[in-house]
Motif scaffolding. Sequence first.
Motif, PDB file in Angstrom:
ATOM      1  N   ILE A  11       0.842  -1.196   0.000  1.00 38.69           N
ATOM      2  CA  ILE A  11       0.000   0.000   0.000  1.00 38.69           C
ATOM      3  C   ILE A  11       0.880   1.249   0.000  1.00 38.69           C
ATOM      4  CG2 ILE A  11      -1.699   1.323   1.322  1.00 38.69           C
ATOM      5  CD1 ILE A  11      -2.857  -1.156  -0.095  1.00 38.69           C
ATOM      6  N   GLU A  12       1.944   1.255   0.819  1.00 39.76           N
ATOM      7  CA  GLU A  12       2.877   2.385   0.834  1.00 39.76           C
ATOM      8  C   GLU A  12       3.484   2.603  -0.546  1.00 39.76           C
ATOM      9  OE1 GLU A  12       5.718   1.335   3.841  1.00 39.76           O
ATOM     10  OE2 GLU A  12       4.446   2.055   5.465  1.00 39.76           O
ATOM     11  N   ASP A  13       3.896   1.514  -1.198  1.00 32.96           N
ATOM     12  CA  ASP A  13       4.499   1.610  -2.530  1.00 32.96           C
ATOM     13  C   ASP A  13       3.505   2.157  -3.554  1.00 32.96           C
ATOM     14  OD1 ASP A  13       6.848   0.608  -1.468  1.00 32.96           O
ATOM     15  OD2 ASP A  13       6.536  -1.432  -2.229  1.00 32.96           O
ATOM     16  N   LEU A  14       2.266   1.649  -3.514  1.00 26.81           N
ATOM     17  CA  LEU A  14       1.240   2.139  -4.441  1.00 26.81           C
ATOM     18  C   LEU A  14       1.029   3.636  -4.256  1.00 26.81           C
ATOM     19  CD1 LEU A  14      -1.521  -0.637  -4.243  1.00 26.81           C
ATOM     20  CD2 LEU A  14      -0.181  -0.020  -6.253  1.00 26.81           C
ATOM     21  N   VAL A  24     -11.105  -3.148  -4.775  1.00 28.81           N
ATOM     22  CA  VAL A  24     -11.051  -4.348  -3.941  1.00 28.81           C
ATOM     23  C   VAL A  24     -12.198  -5.264  -4.367  1.00 28.81           C
ATOM     24  CG1 VAL A  24     -11.118  -5.249  -1.585  1.00 28.81           C
ATOM     25  CG2 VAL A  24     -10.066  -3.029  -2.035  1.00 28.81           C
ATOM     26  N   THR A  25     -11.830  -6.424  -4.890  1.00 26.33           N
ATOM     27  CA  THR A  25     -12.818  -7.417  -5.325  1.00 26.33           C
ATOM     28  C   THR A  25     -12.621  -8.679  -4.503  1.00 26.33           C
ATOM     29  OG1 THR A  25     -11.343  -8.359  -7.002  1.00 26.33           O
ATOM     30  CG2 THR A  25     -12.723  -6.485  -7.687  1.00 26.33           C
ATOM     31  N   GLU A  26     -13.362  -9.715  -4.863  1.00 29.01           N
ATOM     32  CA  GLU A  26     -13.197 -10.984  -4.137  1.00 29.01           C
ATOM     33  C   GLU A  26     -11.839 -11.604  -4.409  1.00 29.01           C
ATOM     34  OE1 GLU A  26     -15.366 -14.121  -7.137  1.00 29.01           O
ATOM     35  OE2 GLU A  26     -16.598 -13.062  -5.686  1.00 29.01           O
ATOM     36  N   ASN A  27     -11.138 -11.134  -5.440  1.00 28.85           N
ATOM     37  CA  ASN A  27      -9.808 -11.648  -5.762  1.00 28.85           C
ATOM     38  C   ASN A  27      -8.686 -10.752  -5.253  1.00 28.85           C
ATOM     39  OD1 ASN A  27     -10.734 -13.955  -7.119  1.00 28.85           O
ATOM     40  ND2 ASN A  27     -11.176 -12.734  -8.920  1.00 28.85           N
ATOM     41  N   VAL A  28      -9.029  -9.693  -4.537  1.00 32.34           N
ATOM     42  CA  VAL A  28      -8.036  -8.789  -3.957  1.00 32.34           C
ATOM     43  C   VAL A  28      -8.187  -8.847  -2.442  1.00 32.34           C
ATOM     44  CG1 VAL A  28      -7.287  -6.404  -3.757  1.00 32.34           C
ATOM     45  CG2 VAL A  28      -8.032  -7.282  -5.963  1.00 32.34           C
ATOM     46  N   VAL A  29      -7.097  -9.190  -1.760  1.00 32.93           N
ATOM     47  CA  VAL A  29      -7.124  -9.348  -0.309  1.00 32.93           C
ATOM     48  C   VAL A  29      -6.117  -8.381   0.304  1.00 32.93           C
ATOM     49  CG1 VAL A  29      -6.761 -10.952   1.600  1.00 32.93           C
ATOM     50  CG2 VAL A  29      -7.720 -11.782  -0.559  1.00 32.93           C
ATOM     51  N   LEU A  30      -6.568  -7.608   1.291  1.00 29.76           N
ATOM     52  CA  LEU A  30      -5.685  -6.709   2.030  1.00 29.76           C
ATOM     53  C   LEU A  30      -5.493  -7.261   3.431  1.00 29.76           C
ATOM     54  CD1 LEU A  30      -6.845  -4.723  -0.220  1.00 29.76           C
ATOM     55  CD2 LEU A  30      -6.369  -2.940   1.440  1.00 29.76           C
ATOM     56  N   THR A  31      -4.253  -7.212   3.905  1.00 30.36           N
ATOM     57  CA  THR A  31      -4.030  -7.588   5.297  1.00 30.36           C
ATOM     58  C   THR A  31      -4.628  -6.495   6.173  1.00 30.36           C
ATOM     59  OG1 THR A  31      -1.909  -6.453   5.483  1.00 30.36           O
ATOM     60  CG2 THR A  31      -1.862  -8.762   4.726  1.00 30.36           C
ATOM     61  N   GLU A  32      -4.778  -6.786   7.448  1.00 27.34           N
ATOM     62  CA  GLU A  32      -5.334  -5.799   8.365  1.00 27.34           C
ATOM     63  C   GLU A  32      -4.464  -4.543   8.398  1.00 27.34           C
ATOM     64  OE1 GLU A  32      -6.766  -5.383  13.000  1.00 27.34           O
ATOM     65  OE2 GLU A  32      -6.238  -7.338  12.219  1.00 27.34           O
ATOM     66  N   LEU A  33      -3.151  -4.719   8.424  1.00 26.71           N
ATOM     67  CA  LEU A  33      -2.248  -3.566   8.433  1.00 26.71           C
ATOM     68  C   LEU A  33      -2.318  -2.792   7.120  1.00 26.71           C
ATOM     69  CD1 LEU A  33       0.889  -5.031  10.233  1.00 26.71           C
ATOM     70  CD2 LEU A  33      -0.798  -3.428  11.142  1.00 26.71           C
ATOM     71  N   ALA A  34      -2.516  -3.487   6.010  1.00 27.21           N
ATOM     72  CA  ALA A  34      -2.654  -2.808   4.719  1.00 27.21           C
ATOM     73  C   ALA A  34      -3.921  -1.963   4.693  1.00 27.21           C
ATOM     74  CB  ALA A  34      -2.680  -3.834   3.584  1.00 27.21           C
ATOM     75  N   TYR A  35      -4.993  -2.507   5.232  1.00 30.18           N
ATOM     76  CA  TYR A  35      -6.263  -1.778   5.303  1.00 30.18           C
ATOM     77  C   TYR A  35      -6.096  -0.508   6.139  1.00 30.18           C
ATOM     78  CZ  TYR A  35     -11.245  -0.980   6.082  1.00 30.18           C
ATOM     79  OH  TYR A  35     -12.488  -0.420   6.143  1.00 30.18           O
ATOM     80  N   GLU A  36      -5.449  -0.633   7.298  1.00 24.05           N
ATOM     81  CA  GLU A  36      -5.222   0.521   8.172  1.00 24.05           C
ATOM     82  C   GLU A  36      -4.320   1.548   7.507  1.00 24.05           C
ATOM     83  OE1 GLU A  36      -3.742  -0.975  11.885  1.00 24.05           O
ATOM     84  OE2 GLU A  36      -5.599  -2.072  12.298  1.00 24.05           O
ATOM     85  N   LYS A  37      -3.263   1.094   6.835  1.00 24.94           N
ATOM     86  CA  LYS A  37      -2.334   2.005   6.157  1.00 24.94           C
ATOM     87  C   LYS A  37      -3.055   2.757   5.040  1.00 24.94           C
ATOM     88  CE  LYS A  37       1.678   2.639   6.441  1.00 24.94           C
ATOM     89  NZ  LYS A  37       2.436   3.680   7.134  1.00 24.94           N
ATOM     90  N   ALA A  38      -3.897   2.078   4.285  1.00 22.40           N
ATOM     91  CA  ALA A  38      -4.668   2.731   3.220  1.00 22.40           C
ATOM     92  C   ALA A  38      -5.546   3.833   3.793  1.00 22.40           C
ATOM     93  CB  ALA A  38      -5.507   1.698   2.464  1.00 22.40           C
ATOM     94  N   ASN A  39      -6.188   3.552   4.912  1.00 19.32           N
ATOM     95  CA  ASN A  39      -7.033   4.563   5.552  1.00 19.32           C
ATOM     96  C   ASN A  39      -6.212   5.741   6.053  1.00 19.32           C
ATOM     97  OD1 ASN A  39      -9.531   3.373   5.111  1.00 19.32           O
ATOM     98  ND2 ASN A  39      -9.381   2.112   6.937  1.00 19.32           N
ATOM     99  N   ARG A  40      -5.044   5.476   6.643  1.00 21.34           N
ATOM    100  CA  ARG A  40      -4.194   6.558   7.156  1.00 21.34           C
ATOM    101  C   ARG A  40      -3.665   7.437   6.028  1.00 21.34           C
ATOM    102  NH1 ARG A  40      -2.162   2.669  10.761  1.00 21.34           N
ATOM    103  NH2 ARG A  40      -0.329   2.377   9.472  1.00 21.34           N
ATOM    104  N   LEU A  41      -3.300   6.811   4.910  1.00 14.23           N
ATOM    105  CA  LEU A  41      -2.750   7.565   3.787  1.00 14.23           C
ATOM    106  C   LEU A  41      -3.839   8.262   2.963  1.00 14.23           C
ATOM    107  CD1 LEU A  41      -0.047   5.058   2.507  1.00 14.23           C
ATOM    108  CD2 LEU A  41       0.332   7.185   3.763  1.00 14.23           C
ATOM    109  N   GLY A  42      -5.063   7.811   3.116  1.00 15.71           N
ATOM    110  CA  GLY A  42      -6.151   8.386   2.316  1.00 15.71           C
ATOM    111  C   GLY A  42      -6.328   7.683   0.981  1.00 15.71           C
ATOM    112  N   LEU A  43      -5.757   6.494   0.851  1.00 14.27           N
ATOM    113  CA  LEU A  43      -5.937   5.706  -0.359  1.00 14.27           C
ATOM    114  C   LEU A  43      -7.357   5.168  -0.358  1.00 14.27           C
ATOM    115  CD1 LEU A  43      -3.918   4.207  -2.637  1.00 14.27           C
ATOM    116  CD2 LEU A  43      -4.700   2.256  -1.358  1.00 14.27           C
ATOM    117  N   GLN A  44      -8.108   5.486  -1.385  1.00 18.02           N
ATOM    118  CA  GLN A  44      -9.513   5.084  -1.443  1.00 18.02           C
ATOM    119  C   GLN A  44      -9.626   3.620  -1.849  1.00 18.02           C
ATOM    120  OE1 GLN A  44     -11.807   7.233  -4.335  1.00 18.02           O
ATOM    121  NE2 GLN A  44     -13.744   6.632  -3.424  1.00 18.02           N
ATOM    122  N   LEU A  45     -10.339   2.843  -1.035  1.00 19.09           N
ATOM    123  CA  LEU A  45     -10.584   1.430  -1.340  1.00 19.09           C
ATOM    124  C   LEU A  45     -11.982   1.327  -1.933  1.00 19.09           C
ATOM    125  CD1 LEU A  45      -9.114  -0.134   1.909  1.00 19.09           C
ATOM    126  CD2 LEU A  45      -8.009   0.114  -0.312  1.00 19.09           C
TER     127      LEU A  45
END
Length: 127
Positions: A11-14, A24-45
């Motif tokens: 997520i940081e790299d993206l 995010v589809t059924e074929n895309v899985v985010l770890t819990e930390l990835a989900y939190e990092k996306a929210n902190r950075l403002g990356l829209q899921l």
Amino acid sequence: MPKEFYTEKDIEDLFARGTRSLQVTENVVLTELAYEKANRLGLQLISDSADNPPAAPVRPYLSGTPRSQPAVVSVAPAMPPPKAAVPGANDVEQHIRSAVIAKLGNQVDAKLLDNIIQRVVKGVGLK
């Protein structure tokens, strides 16, 4: 189709490369930390399903409602907190309860919320 897994580092790299949203589809899985990092950075899921972080699976069996209907229960007649063994524990419980209700509104099951708060307060040694 194989699943794509995203970690916090992914997520940081993206985000560093200029990506501001991720489908995010059924074929895309985010770890819990990835989900939190996306929210902190403002990356829209972007997802067709409900906004549930990886650690928050849908558990309709807890409230007894079918999976097809969201569990929405009024919290107005909330149960009073039990007597606290340590002074101030009731204040902590009430503060947590108020914060959760302020954040989630009437989407929370009052009985379930009270049980969770009591278990956490007991688990951290306030009771």
